[in-house]
Design a protein around this motif. Structure first.
Motif, mmCIF file in Angstrom:
data_model
loop_
_atom_site.group_PDB
_atom_site.id
_atom_site.type_symbol
_atom_site.label_atom_id
_atom_site.label_comp_id
_atom_site.label_asym_id
_atom_site.label_seq_id
_atom_site.Cartn_x
_atom_site.Cartn_y
_atom_site.Cartn_z
ATOM 1 N N LEU A 1 -2.043 -2.318 -5.489
ATOM 2 C CA LEU A 1 -2.830 -1.578 -4.498
ATOM 3 C C LEU A 1 -3.973 -2.433 -3.977
ATOM 4 C CD1 LEU A 1 -3.622 1.120 -3.070
ATOM 5 C CD2 LEU A 1 -5.070 1.561 -5.068
ATOM 6 N N ARG A 2 -4.117 -2.473 -2.656
ATOM 7 C CA ARG A 2 -5.235 -3.164 -2.008
ATOM 8 C C ARG A 2 -5.810 -2.242 -0.940
ATOM 9 N NH1 ARG A 2 -3.793 -5.882 -5.446
ATOM 10 N NH2 ARG A 2 -3.324 -8.089 -5.573
ATOM 11 N N GLN A 3 -7.136 -2.185 -0.885
ATOM 12 C CA GLN A 3 -7.809 -1.516 0.223
ATOM 13 C C GLN A 3 -8.779 -2.531 0.812
ATOM 14 O OE1 GLN A 3 -8.997 2.304 -1.705
ATOM 15 N NE2 GLN A 3 -7.821 3.158 0.006
ATOM 16 N N THR B 1 -4.914 0.228 3.715
ATOM 17 C CA THR B 1 -4.449 0.437 2.341
ATOM 18 C C THR B 1 -3.037 -0.098 2.258
ATOM 19 O OG1 THR B 1 -5.822 2.407 2.107
ATOM 20 C CG2 THR B 1 -3.992 2.148 0.541
ATOM 21 N N THR B 2 -2.800 -1.004 1.307
ATOM 22 C CA THR B 2 -1.471 -1.591 1.168
ATOM 23 C C THR B 2 -1.005 -1.528 -0.280
ATOM 24 O OG1 THR B 2 -2.365 -3.823 0.820
ATOM 25 C CG2 THR B 2 -1.799 -3.215 3.075
ATOM 26 N N VAL B 3 0.294 -1.456 -0.439
ATOM 27 C CA VAL B 3 0.938 -1.602 -1.728
ATOM 28 C C VAL B 3 1.809 -2.835 -1.587
ATOM 29 C CG1 VAL B 3 2.501 -0.583 -3.411
ATOM 30 C CG2 VAL B 3 0.868 0.867 -2.182
#
Length: 127
Positions: free
Chosen positions: A33-35, A100-102
């Motif tokens: 997870l990245r925000q 927001t990325t996965v």
């Protein structure tokens, strides 16, 4: 990390003074997870790029256009899942958004389902 509104203001100020008119800062990094807070000055375009396995964009200030298979114009308050196709982003005015990325998908576990439905919890799981 400062509060989100302060981080957005700082990112927008840095984008306005940056030679390339943009600023990005990862604010959450937890496994896949990245925000990221991304700020763009009006007219700045992020060139076409690939999407990660899952992503969403939430516009916090200003407005932007996402191009790809479909075109979407998003304004402050809009939340949109990003396409799985190549896309580009263009600032219609000074803007900031939370991306927001996965970056990978887990192979199983309590959060994974095959049908996209919420897993059914057993009585002992609810305690």
């Amino acid at each position: 990390m400062p509060a989100l509104p302060d981080a957005i203001t700082q990112a927008m100020n840095q984008a306005r003074t940056a030679e390339n008119g943009r600023h990005a800062e990862i604010v959450v990094s937890d496994g896949p997870l990245r925000q990221t807070i991304i700020a763009l000055s009006r007219g700045v375009r992020l060139p076409e790029h690939n999407s990660p396995p899952a992503a969403s964009i939430q516009v916090v200030r200003g407005s932007l256009r996402v191009t790809g298979q479909e075109v979407a114009e998003l304004r402050a308050g809009d939340l949109e899942a990003l396409t799985h196709f190549r896309h580009a982003v263009e600032a219609l005015e000074d803007c900031a958004f939370v991306l927001t990325t996965v970056t990978s998908q887990p192979s199983g576990g309590s959060h994974a389902t095959r049908t996209g439905e919420m897993p059914i919890m057993e009585d002992e799981d609810r305690a």
